[in-house]
Design a protein around this motif. Sequence first.
Motif, mmCIF file in Angstrom:
data_model
loop_
_atom_site.group_PDB
_atom_site.id
_atom_site.type_symbol
_atom_site.label_atom_id
_atom_site.label_comp_id
_atom_site.label_asym_id
_atom_site.label_seq_id
_atom_site.Cartn_x
_atom_site.Cartn_y
_atom_site.Cartn_z
ATOM 1 N N ARG A 14 27.292 37.129 50.697
ATOM 2 C CA ARG A 14 27.910 37.599 49.454
ATOM 3 C C ARG A 14 28.695 38.877 49.741
ATOM 4 N NH1 ARG A 14 25.233 39.588 45.521
ATOM 5 N NH2 ARG A 14 25.782 38.344 43.689
ATOM 6 N N THR A 15 29.708 39.153 48.918
ATOM 7 C CA THR A 15 30.451 40.409 48.992
ATOM 8 C C THR A 15 30.514 41.012 47.598
ATOM 9 O OG1 THR A 15 31.829 39.621 50.824
ATOM 10 C CG2 THR A 15 32.639 41.523 49.587
ATOM 11 N N ALA A 16 30.212 42.291 47.514
ATOM 12 C CA ALA A 16 30.233 42.975 46.217
ATOM 13 C C ALA A 16 30.972 44.295 46.339
ATOM 14 C CB ALA A 16 28.805 43.227 45.724
ATOM 15 N N GLN A 64 31.421 39.020 44.235
ATOM 16 C CA GLN A 64 30.320 38.645 43.348
ATOM 17 C C GLN A 64 29.649 39.904 42.820
ATOM 18 O OE1 GLN A 64 27.830 35.279 44.572
ATOM 19 N NE2 GLN A 64 29.139 35.042 46.384
ATOM 20 N N PRO A 65 29.090 39.848 41.635
ATOM 21 C CA PRO A 65 28.494 41.055 41.054
ATOM 22 C C PRO A 65 27.246 41.487 41.810
ATOM 23 C CG PRO A 65 28.008 39.137 39.694
ATOM 24 C CD PRO A 65 28.998 38.686 40.730
ATOM 25 N N SER A 117 42.062 45.158 52.458
ATOM 26 C CA SER A 117 41.989 44.982 53.905
ATOM 27 C C SER A 117 40.584 45.263 54.420
ATOM 28 C CB SER A 117 42.991 45.912 54.600
ATOM 29 O OG SER A 117 44.312 45.604 54.228
ATOM 30 N N LEU A 118 39.937 46.255 53.830
ATOM 31 C CA LEU A 118 38.565 46.599 54.212
ATOM 32 C C LEU A 118 37.624 45.435 53.915
ATOM 33 C CD1 LEU A 118 37.289 49.188 55.383
ATOM 34 C CD2 LEU A 118 36.763 49.882 53.042
ATOM 35 N N ALA A 119 37.758 44.853 52.724
ATOM 36 C CA ALA A 119 36.912 43.715 52.349
ATOM 37 C C ALA A 119 37.184 42.508 53.236
ATOM 38 C CB ALA A 119 37.164 43.358 50.878
ATOM 39 N N ARG A 120 38.438 42.315 53.599
ATOM 40 C CA ARG A 120 38.799 41.188 54.461
ATOM 41 C C ARG A 120 38.163 41.344 55.852
ATOM 42 N NH1 ARG A 120 43.844 41.640 53.181
ATOM 43 N NH2 ARG A 120 43.703 40.441 51.241
ATOM 44 N N GLY A 131 24.621 40.427 53.535
ATOM 45 C CA GLY A 131 25.646 40.616 52.517
ATOM 46 C C GLY A 131 26.604 41.700 52.941
ATOM 47 N N ALA A 132 27.597 41.927 52.122
ATOM 48 C CA ALA A 132 28.601 42.946 52.396
ATOM 49 C C ALA A 132 28.936 43.696 51.128
ATOM 50 C CB ALA A 132 29.867 42.313 52.980
#
Length: 297
Positions: free
Chosen positions: A248-250, A272-273, A236-239, A118-119
Amino acid sequence: MLNPSYFLGIDGGGSKCKARLEDAQGNLLAESVAGPANPARDQQLAMASIQQVSEQVVKLAGLPNSALANTYTAMGLAGLNLPFYKAQMLEWQHPYAQLTLSTDLYIACLGAHNSDSGAIVIVGTGSSALACNQGLQFEYGGHGFLLGDKGSGAWMGLQTVRWALESFDGIAPSSPFVEAVFQFFNCSDPAQIVEKYLTSSSADFAKLAPLVFEYADQNDFVATGIVKQGATYLSSLARKLQTHGPQRTAFIGGLASRIQPWLDEDIQGSIQPPIAAPEYGAIMLAKREFDLLHNSK
């Protein structure tokens, strides 16, 4: 194989540390909060906060301090991504049965996804990001208040103070937000602001973040500009995290819910939560290390 009596997970950040205590069956016994626990900022303060929250949580569980000697502990601390500070913490003569050290990012990722895959982007006093996939970790940001932490509460507070001072000098325009900032400081002399913030901690600057969001929600152009700049960086960091293919990314942290509406639309749609809190992730790590220790015997 004997079971441990307790598992303790600690999440230590720039503003506070949180602890979760469970028994061997996974039942929650108590939770507690103490002061900042970032060894890279102030190791003595971090150690004191960790000691305090450990003693508080066993007391709340109705246990004596001696129970810590039968407690298997994992903690994720801000600043432990830097080898020097992790080495210092490893020298600590701790009171626990076993201690596993990690970063606040890693335990947060474990808790947020209940998995190593996950991230996460943490947005609180500071900001940082981590992607975990197939046993590999990819960390971004988190360079500290002076060098990075863009989009964080501390960064927003710093931009606020800078703008207020420039506005007082007649270089930057004022706004209702800037006027509210001077009311927040309860002073009209910029020298007083400089005296207060010249040596202030990141946590002190982060206290201004709620005011920034309050006026950004009112479309104040100064506050909106600060929030938008931070949100662009965090998007940009999330990308960047998504290039590693996390399941998943939270977004987590004290400002996560406030910043999400300001993120780029593609990032908002991918978030996502979190499943659980970082201190729960620390518990997962403590149990994993306990199993590794005893299965190897």
